[in-house]
Design a protein around this motif. Structure first.
Motif: not given
Length: 105
Positions: A24-29
């Motif tokens: 999820a962090g990768k998507k938000r990044a």
């Protein structure tokens, strides 16, 4: 002895509950990539590298930017919209990026 172990275990539970989701962090990044790159390696000299940073450090810094305790014209605006979950997820993503540090030469 058992009481001591239970006390230690009880203090660790909040940390485990706050663990972020790296995917999820990768998507938000994607919002961070202009300055910090998707690989966490800065594309701008004034922006720090985030790859391989310690997760609690990233959580603290993003929270401080969001709450105005740390000042940066760009980061205060960007971080203002981050939820606690967003911050945990971004920290999990960037801290999980493997980096190699090599001596010069």
């Amino acid at each position: 002895m058992i009481r001591s172990l239970l006390l230690v275990a009880a203090t660790l539970v909040p940390f485990a509950a706050q663990a972020g989701d790296a995917s999820a962090g990768k998507k938000r990044a994607t919002a961070c990539q202009t300055c910090h790159g998707m690989d966490g390696l800065s594309k701008l000299p004034e922006a720090p590298n985030l790859a391989g940073q310690v997760e609690p450090y990233l959580v603290k810094q993003l929270t401080d930017y969001r709450d105005g305790k740390r000042q940066n014209e760009i980061m205060n605006v960007v971080a203002k919209e981050l939820s606690d979950a967003d911050i945990a997820n971004l920290a999990a993503y960037y801290s999980g990026i493997q980096i190699d540090v090599l001596p010069p030469g």
